[in-house]
Scaffold this motif. Structure first.
Motif, PDB file in Angstrom:
ATOM      1  N   GLY A  73       0.834  -1.196   0.000  1.00  0.00           N
ATOM      2  CA  GLY A  73       0.000   0.000   0.000  1.00  0.00           C
ATOM      3  C   GLY A  73       0.867   1.243   0.000  1.00  0.00           C
ATOM      4  O   GLY A  73       2.092   1.167   0.135  1.00  0.00           O
ATOM      5  N   TRP A 125      -1.378   8.250   0.881  1.00  0.00           N
ATOM      6  CA  TRP A 125      -2.059   9.237   0.010  1.00  0.00           C
ATOM      7  C   TRP A 125      -2.883   8.644  -1.114  1.00  0.00           C
ATOM      8  O   TRP A 125      -3.738   9.333  -1.667  1.00  0.00           O
ATOM      9  CB  TRP A 125      -1.066  10.247  -0.594  1.00  0.00           C
ATOM     10  N   ARG A 126      -2.615   7.391  -1.477  1.00  0.00           N
ATOM     11  CA  ARG A 126      -3.348   6.823  -2.618  1.00  0.00           C
ATOM     12  C   ARG A 126      -4.010   5.521  -2.229  1.00  0.00           C
ATOM     13  O   ARG A 126      -3.493   4.754  -1.438  1.00  0.00           O
ATOM     14  CB  ARG A 126      -2.397   6.614  -3.811  1.00  0.00           C
ATOM     15  N   GLU A 127      -5.174   5.273  -2.810  1.00  0.00           N
ATOM     16  CA  GLU A 127      -5.890   4.034  -2.589  1.00  0.00           C
ATOM     17  C   GLU A 127      -5.206   2.894  -3.342  1.00  0.00           C
ATOM     18  O   GLU A 127      -4.544   3.104  -4.347  1.00  0.00           O
ATOM     19  CB  GLU A 127      -7.343   4.170  -3.086  1.00  0.00           C
ATOM     20  N   GLN A 130      -3.032  -0.814  -4.008  1.00  0.00           N
ATOM     21  CA  GLN A 130      -1.653  -1.256  -3.830  1.00  0.00           C
ATOM     22  C   GLN A 130      -0.971  -1.402  -5.193  1.00  0.00           C
ATOM     23  O   GLN A 130      -1.646  -1.588  -6.198  1.00  0.00           O
ATOM     24  CB  GLN A 130      -1.599  -2.620  -3.121  1.00  0.00           C
ATOM     25  N   ARG A 135      -0.513  19.055  -0.782  1.00  0.00           N
ATOM     26  CA  ARG A 135      -1.684  18.460  -1.425  1.00  0.00           C
ATOM     27  C   ARG A 135      -2.236  19.534  -2.361  1.00  0.00           C
ATOM     28  O   ARG A 135      -2.489  20.661  -1.930  1.00  0.00           O
ATOM     29  CB  ARG A 135      -2.699  18.063  -0.360  1.00  0.00           C
ATOM     30  N   ARG A 167      -6.776   9.108  -1.996  1.00  0.00           N
ATOM     31  CA  ARG A 167      -7.404   8.855  -0.697  1.00  0.00           C
ATOM     32  C   ARG A 167      -7.987  10.171  -0.186  1.00  0.00           C
ATOM     33  O   ARG A 167      -7.322  11.206  -0.230  1.00  0.00           O
ATOM     34  CB  ARG A 167      -6.358   8.316   0.282  1.00  0.00           C
ATOM     35  N   PRO A 168      -9.239  10.139   0.293  1.00  0.00           N
ATOM     36  CA  PRO A 168      -9.868  11.397   0.721  1.00  0.00           C
ATOM     37  C   PRO A 168      -9.051  12.068   1.831  1.00  0.00           C
ATOM     38  O   PRO A 168      -8.489  11.392   2.702  1.00  0.00           O
ATOM     39  CB  PRO A 168     -11.232  10.946   1.254  1.00  0.00           C
ATOM     40  N   ASP A 169      -8.985  13.375   1.766  1.00  0.00           N
ATOM     41  CA  ASP A 169      -8.285  14.126   2.802  1.00  0.00           C
ATOM     42  C   ASP A 169      -9.004  13.881   4.137  1.00  0.00           C
ATOM     43  O   ASP A 169     -10.222  13.828   4.189  1.00  0.00           O
ATOM     44  CB  ASP A 169      -8.303  15.622   2.463  1.00  0.00           C
ATOM     45  N   ALA A 175      -8.832  11.083   5.661  1.00  0.00           N
ATOM     46  CA  ALA A 175      -8.927   9.630   5.838  1.00  0.00           C
ATOM     47  C   ALA A 175      -7.545   9.001   5.774  1.00  0.00           C
ATOM     48  O   ALA A 175      -7.399   7.788   5.824  1.00  0.00           O
ATOM     49  CB  ALA A 175      -9.822   9.020   4.769  1.00  0.00           C
ATOM     50  N   ASP A 176      -6.510   9.839   5.660  1.00  0.00           N
ATOM     51  CA  ASP A 176      -5.162   9.325   5.457  1.00  0.00           C
ATOM     52  C   ASP A 176      -4.378   9.380   6.768  1.00  0.00           C
ATOM     53  O   ASP A 176      -4.381  10.407   7.442  1.00  0.00           O
ATOM     54  CB  ASP A 176      -4.449  10.173   4.394  1.00  0.00           C
ATOM     55  N   GLY A 214      -7.292  10.709  10.047  1.00  0.00           N
ATOM     56  CA  GLY A 214      -7.972   9.415   9.955  1.00  0.00           C
ATOM     57  C   GLY A 214      -9.191   9.375  10.862  1.00  0.00           C
ATOM     58  O   GLY A 214      -9.555  10.378  11.463  1.00  0.00           O
TER      59      GLY A 214
END
Lengths: 320, 320
Positions: free
Chosen positions: A135, A138-140, A142, B78, B221-223, B225-226, B251
């Motif tokens: 993983g 910052w990014r969804e 893998q 970002r 990934r949504p801000d 949620a990281d 998160g």
């Protein structure tokens, strides 16, 4: 025209501990000088007997160098190879139920073994990448990355190179070993049965016979040099502890000016410069703000030292 | 056997604002149904007139949604697309000296435009990826990632799928659009002149005519949620500020048990459970520890609320 071809043969045999991976690769793939062989870490681990009975949770402590971030069931750790991964890279897919597979103990050594074996038996000079799935911040999702490598340039160093306009190249270090691992994943997939891929077309990345190169370990950012070495929550917890026994910093120490500005901004105190060579600062700090000042100072790679005056502390860079 | 082919034609013309990229692609590449066209963001930006006179530093504030980490000359932010990148992705390579190039304003829309244009003029159904180069947490070097996409599956969803042993797959979301971008970079390189690559062999990822899919925005990934939405130092500074106007969390909120344990462990206070439905905790906190308790509470996605008792505070999840 630049042209790459990636092939992943079907029908690999089930690999057992002690199996001769070089023989299996030669059975399945046709290799030429300058090819890069990408092998999933799963199959390397199986051949090296890294299967264990039990769960990922049970195996985790033994694989963990330190916890990076934890959230509910998710545990992101830095493992003994320096890789930051969920569950330290311990996997329970494509193995018999009730078993788990640990990463190879030294994936760069595994890659060297494969490269040497292929060279010894057939004379063919290939680069080898051992891949695993990771993983990212910052990014969804893998991508596959290189956790082991031998005989290839893992990162192309363009530092100082200029483009057609005469500009120095801003991006100076494409991590090509990771891109090779990700490209191979597009051919091998995740459902098992295709643990090998051969990438043809970047022979320029393959080193001469006898040279192994720096390995994938060179792609691991040193602990203490990473700005994201701790989850945001974990960074706060760590800085707020009264005594941080573990001196691993959050990157390089801040400049005296940066720390001074942060102290003014965050806790409203005004440090004075001592003129010392290490940039030491003096701060008069009421008792009620001492823990916050200490945390802030630690976060900047500095330490708080007491002085003869009860409310006065000296701030010094940790390395000083 | 699974087989991929990646070709990157040489000799692309210099692209100017307003140029017809579809025509340039058709001139250079031969495309077939099921191919994925990977285009560097640079050439898309040039065609869309995103060149500016000036330096990266001058353009940075306009491209920044918020600062993620700063260290000396390095500024990781970002940007308005949600991408976390050094200098917000502003580049000054492969452009005339004294100029910089901003990322496309909406790279998913750029990708849709290319896909639709190719379909309209030739009837060919290709997926399109707009790529850019990004650094990573934890690893040295950069890889190319997908910042725009149209007509392709950007992440393969294996949730609930089982391997040959009947295990549920632990890795459930390979970010194939990023792997396609990285694979393409192996063919296009960094020295300019090859801004396009065609990946053939994963037609299964290309959507039917008329479907654009979720785009590369789905990989952001949504801000809030990281777990790594702030550098470690920045997380500490942010939590220690007496008032955090910006409620973006690190998160999801911790459980009452997790926060309770952290309060005991870090500041040595023992919260009591109120029995309230939102899990609220009560803590008696001496004035000198209030800032540390507030920072710790904030880091766990909770907030401190005053009560009628001067030294007693109530802790509640931020969402509650």
């Amino acid at each position: 025209m630049s042209r790459l071809e990636i092939t992943a043969p079907d029908g690999a045999p089930e690999v057992e501990p002690g199996d001769d991976l070089v023989a299996i690769v030669l059975l399945m793939a046709s290799l030429a000088d300058g090819d890069v062989l990408v092998v999933t870490s799963k199959v390397v681990s199986k051949a090296e007997g890294r299967l264990r009975t039990g769960t990922r949770e049970e195996a985790l402590p033994g694989e963990t160098a330190r916890v990076v971030a934890r959230r509910g069931e998710t545990m992101i750790v830095r493992n003994h190879l320096g890789l930051t991964m969920a569950a330290a890279g311990i996997d329970n897919s494509n193995v018999p139920q009730g078993q788990i597979v640990l990463l190879p103990e030294d994936p760069d050594a595994s890659a060297r073994g494969l490269r040497d074996g292929l060279l010894d038996r057939t004379g063919v000079n290939v680069g080898v990448v051992v891949s695993d799935t990771a993983g990212r911040a910052w990014r969804e999702g893998q991508t596959d990355i290189a956790i082991g490598a031998a005989g290839i340039v893992v990162a192309e160093d363009f530092a100082g190179r200029r483009d057609g306009y005469g500009n120095e190249l801003a991006v100076t270090l494409p991590a090509v070993a990771d891109e090779l691992a990700g490209a191979a994943e597009l051919a091998t997939g995740k459902l098992g049965g295709r643990p090998f891929a051969v990438v043809r077309g970047r022979a320029d990345l393959v080193l001469p016979r006898g040279e192994h190169g720096r390995g994938a370990a060179a792609l691991v950012r040193p602990d203490g040099a990473d700005l994201f070495g701790y989850g945001a929550r974990e960074a706060v917890v760590r800085a707020l502890r009264a005594e941080v026994a573990d001196q691993r910093p959050f990157g390089a120490p801040a400049s005296p000016t940066e720390l001074s500005a942060a102290v003014r901004d965050v806790v409203g105190l005004v440090p004075s410069h001592t003129g010392a060579a290490d940039g030491a600062l003096l701060v008069t700090c009421p008792r009620g703000l001492m823990r916050a000042l200490t945390a802030l100072t630690f976060a900047h790679g500095w330490m708080v030292h007491t002085t003869d005056h009860p409310n006065e502390v000296r701030l010094r860079p940790s390395s000083g």
